[in-house]
Design a protein around this motif. Structure first.
Motif, PDB file in Angstrom:
ATOM      1  N   ARG A  81     105.230  67.735  72.609  1.00  0.00           N
ATOM      2  CA  ARG A  81     105.388  67.416  71.052  1.00  0.00           C
ATOM      3  C   ARG A  81     106.488  68.669  70.353  1.00  0.00           C
ATOM      4  NH1 ARG A  81      99.515  66.151  68.398  1.00  0.00           N
ATOM      5  NH2 ARG A  81      99.124  64.406  69.576  1.00  0.00           N
ATOM      6  N   GLY A  82     106.709  69.670  71.096  1.00  0.00           N
ATOM      7  CA  GLY A  82     107.606  70.533  70.644  1.00  0.00           C
ATOM      8  C   GLY A  82     106.965  71.573  69.603  1.00  0.00           C
ATOM      9  N   THR A  83     105.823  71.652  69.739  1.00  0.00           N
ATOM     10  CA  THR A  83     104.989  72.582  68.823  1.00  0.00           C
ATOM     11  C   THR A  83     104.208  73.529  69.613  1.00  0.00           C
ATOM     12  OG1 THR A  83     103.287  72.672  67.208  1.00  0.00           O
ATOM     13  CG2 THR A  83     102.894  71.028  68.940  1.00  0.00           C
ATOM     14  N   ARG A  84     103.576  74.544  68.987  1.00  0.00           N
ATOM     15  CA  ARG A  84     102.769  75.688  69.838  1.00  0.00           C
ATOM     16  C   ARG A  84     101.430  75.117  69.956  1.00  0.00           C
ATOM     17  NH1 ARG A  84     103.672  80.956  66.674  1.00  0.00           N
ATOM     18  NH2 ARG A  84     102.190  81.759  68.220  1.00  0.00           N
ATOM     19  N   LEU A  85     100.751  75.950  70.582  1.00  0.00           N
ATOM     20  CA  LEU A  85      99.333  75.511  71.087  1.00  0.00           C
ATOM     21  C   LEU A  85      98.508  75.557  69.565  1.00  0.00           C
ATOM     22  CD1 LEU A  85      97.312  74.795  73.370  1.00  0.00           C
ATOM     23  CD2 LEU A  85      97.211  77.013  73.884  1.00  0.00           C
ATOM     24  N   GLN A  86      98.399  76.656  68.844  1.00  0.00           N
ATOM     25  CA  GLN A  86      97.610  76.715  67.688  1.00  0.00           C
ATOM     26  C   GLN A  86      97.608  75.541  66.824  1.00  0.00           C
ATOM     27  OE1 GLN A  86      95.533  79.423  67.128  1.00  0.00           O
ATOM     28  NE2 GLN A  86      94.725  77.861  65.659  1.00  0.00           N
ATOM     29  N   PRO A  87      98.926  74.944  66.302  1.00  0.00           N
ATOM     30  CA  PRO A  87      98.530  73.750  65.574  1.00  0.00           C
ATOM     31  C   PRO A  87      97.931  72.524  66.281  1.00  0.00           C
ATOM     32  CG  PRO A  87     100.874  74.751  65.440  1.00  0.00           C
ATOM     33  CD  PRO A  87     100.096  75.600  66.597  1.00  0.00           C
ATOM     34  N   LEU A  88      98.276  72.592  67.619  1.00  0.00           N
ATOM     35  CA  LEU A  88      97.604  71.301  68.211  1.00  0.00           C
ATOM     36  C   LEU A  88      96.226  71.563  68.404  1.00  0.00           C
ATOM     37  CD1 LEU A  88      98.044  68.934  70.119  1.00  0.00           C
ATOM     38  CD2 LEU A  88      98.261  70.257  71.922  1.00  0.00           C
ATOM     39  N   VAL A  89      95.859  72.656  68.468  1.00  0.00           N
ATOM     40  CA  VAL A  89      94.231  72.873  68.668  1.00  0.00           C
ATOM     41  C   VAL A  89      93.708  72.748  67.303  1.00  0.00           C
ATOM     42  CG1 VAL A  89      92.588  74.706  69.028  1.00  0.00           C
ATOM     43  CG2 VAL A  89      94.514  74.568  70.360  1.00  0.00           C
ATOM     44  N   ASP A  90      94.393  73.154  66.083  1.00  0.00           N
ATOM     45  CA  ASP A  90      93.787  72.690  64.876  1.00  0.00           C
ATOM     46  C   ASP A  90      93.880  71.466  64.510  1.00  0.00           C
ATOM     47  OD1 ASP A  90      93.813  75.557  64.067  1.00  0.00           O
ATOM     48  OD2 ASP A  90      95.551  75.675  63.162  1.00  0.00           O
ATOM     49  N   GLU A  91      94.784  70.669  65.002  1.00  0.00           N
ATOM     50  CA  GLU A  91      94.912  69.074  64.898  1.00  0.00           C
ATOM     51  C   GLU A  91      93.520  68.415  65.642  1.00  0.00           C
ATOM     52  OE1 GLU A  91      97.792  65.214  66.373  1.00  0.00           O
ATOM     53  OE2 GLU A  91      98.484  67.399  65.723  1.00  0.00           O
ATOM     54  N   VAL A  92      93.276  68.957  66.790  1.00  0.00           N
ATOM     55  CA  VAL A  92      92.368  68.469  67.689  1.00  0.00           C
ATOM     56  C   VAL A  92      90.986  68.633  67.188  1.00  0.00           C
ATOM     57  CG1 VAL A  92      91.292  68.573  70.119  1.00  0.00           C
ATOM     58  CG2 VAL A  92      93.818  68.240  69.868  1.00  0.00           C
ATOM     59  N   LEU A  93      90.677  69.840  66.739  1.00  0.00           N
ATOM     60  CA  LEU A  93      89.391  70.312  66.157  1.00  0.00           C
ATOM     61  C   LEU A  93      89.120  69.379  64.853  1.00  0.00           C
ATOM     62  CD1 LEU A  93      89.159  74.102  66.910  1.00  0.00           C
ATOM     63  CD2 LEU A  93      88.005  72.070  68.068  1.00  0.00           C
ATOM     64  N   GLU A  94      90.298  69.440  64.188  1.00  0.00           N
ATOM     65  CA  GLU A  94      90.085  68.686  62.738  1.00  0.00           C
ATOM     66  C   GLU A  94      89.761  67.238  63.202  1.00  0.00           C
ATOM     67  OE1 GLU A  94      89.587  68.550  58.974  1.00  0.00           O
ATOM     68  OE2 GLU A  94      90.339  70.473  59.901  1.00  0.00           O
ATOM     69  N   ALA A  95      90.391  66.515  64.214  1.00  0.00           N
ATOM     70  CA  ALA A  95      90.082  65.186  64.521  1.00  0.00           C
ATOM     71  C   ALA A  95      88.605  65.058  64.904  1.00  0.00           C
ATOM     72  CB  ALA A  95      91.254  64.700  65.464  1.00  0.00           C
ATOM     73  N   TYR A  96      88.075  65.917  65.789  1.00  0.00           N
ATOM     74  CA  TYR A  96      86.595  65.969  66.237  1.00  0.00           C
ATOM     75  C   TYR A  96      85.854  66.109  65.243  1.00  0.00           C
ATOM     76  CZ  TYR A  96      82.517  67.238  68.833  1.00  0.00           C
ATOM     77  OH  TYR A  96      81.365  67.272  69.290  1.00  0.00           O
ATOM     78  N   LEU A  97      86.096  67.062  64.331  1.00  0.00           N
ATOM     79  CA  LEU A  97      85.164  67.119  63.098  1.00  0.00           C
ATOM     80  C   LEU A  97      84.897  66.016  62.264  1.00  0.00           C
ATOM     81  CD1 LEU A  97      85.855  70.793  62.269  1.00  0.00           C
ATOM     82  CD2 LEU A  97      83.670  69.962  63.505  1.00  0.00           C
ATOM     83  N   LYS A  98      86.200  65.383  62.184  1.00  0.00           N
ATOM     84  CA  LYS A  98      86.133  63.946  61.292  1.00  0.00           C
ATOM     85  C   LYS A  98      85.314  62.749  62.008  1.00  0.00           C
ATOM     86  CE  LYS A  98      90.136  64.400  58.708  1.00  0.00           C
ATOM     87  NZ  LYS A  98      91.692  64.032  58.595  1.00  0.00           N
ATOM     88  N   THR A  99      85.379  62.806  63.282  1.00  0.00           N
ATOM     89  CA  THR A  99      84.637  61.841  63.988  1.00  0.00           C
ATOM     90  C   THR A  99      83.298  62.140  64.066  1.00  0.00           C
ATOM     91  OG1 THR A  99      84.944  62.945  66.203  1.00  0.00           O
ATOM     92  CG2 THR A  99      86.661  61.250  65.563  1.00  0.00           C
ATOM     93  N   GLN A 100      82.732  63.412  63.684  1.00  0.00           N
ATOM     94  CA  GLN A 100      81.409  63.691  63.641  1.00  0.00           C
ATOM     95  C   GLN A 100      80.986  63.929  62.181  1.00  0.00           C
ATOM     96  OE1 GLN A 100      79.512  64.520  66.490  1.00  0.00           O
ATOM     97  NE2 GLN A 100      81.161  63.795  67.592  1.00  0.00           N
ATOM     98  N   GLY A 101      81.653  63.406  61.487  1.00  0.00           N
ATOM     99  CA  GLY A 101      81.288  63.244  59.973  1.00  0.00           C
ATOM    100  C   GLY A 101      81.069  64.573  59.231  1.00  0.00           C
ATOM    101  N   ARG A 102      81.825  65.622  59.649  1.00  0.00           N
ATOM    102  CA  ARG A 102      81.561  66.835  59.109  1.00  0.00           C
ATOM    103  C   ARG A 102      83.084  67.190  58.469  1.00  0.00           C
ATOM    104  NH1 ARG A 102      76.704  68.894  60.147  1.00  0.00           N
ATOM    105  NH2 ARG A 102      76.046  67.894  62.258  1.00  0.00           N
TER     106      ARG A 102
END
Length: 102
Positions: A81-102
């Motif tokens: 994606r041409g990005t660093r690991l930190q923004p990707l981790v933020d994005e993945v965690l945000e998506a996971y929390l949305k699926t959990q309704g949080r």
């Protein structure tokens, strides 16, 4: 004065004079000179309006242990994606929390 003794600085009885003492002596004298105090104005805080987005939350630094295979896959994905690991981790965690309704 005997040849084995070092010369003493005036006012510093018992302390031998070295080149370093001469340098530090001038620095000590410079600290004694009063300096003018300049007041720096505080930066103006912009007023938030409804059109401006609120400031982002401060980041928190945490330590976690990841499975080596997951870490490798995340690094590869971030490189693709041409990005660093930190923004990707933020994005993945945000998506996971949305699926959990949080």
């Amino acid at each position: 004065m005997t040849p084995n003794k070092k010369a003493e600085a005036p006012g510093e009885a018992g302390k031998p004079t070295t080149d370093l003492n001469k340098l530090l002596g001038s620095a000590r004298r410079a600290q004694d000179v009063p300096r003018p105090q300049v007041a720096t104005p505080a930066p103006a805080q912009p007023a938030h309006t409804s059109e401006q987005e609120p400031e982002k939350e401060m980041a928190r630094r945490i330590n976690i242990t990841l499975n080596a295979a997951i870490h490798r896959r995340m690094k590869i994905l971030s490189a693709e994606r041409g990005t660093r690991l930190q923004p990707l981790v933020d994005e993945v965690l945000e998506a996971y929390l949305k699926t959990q309704g949080r």
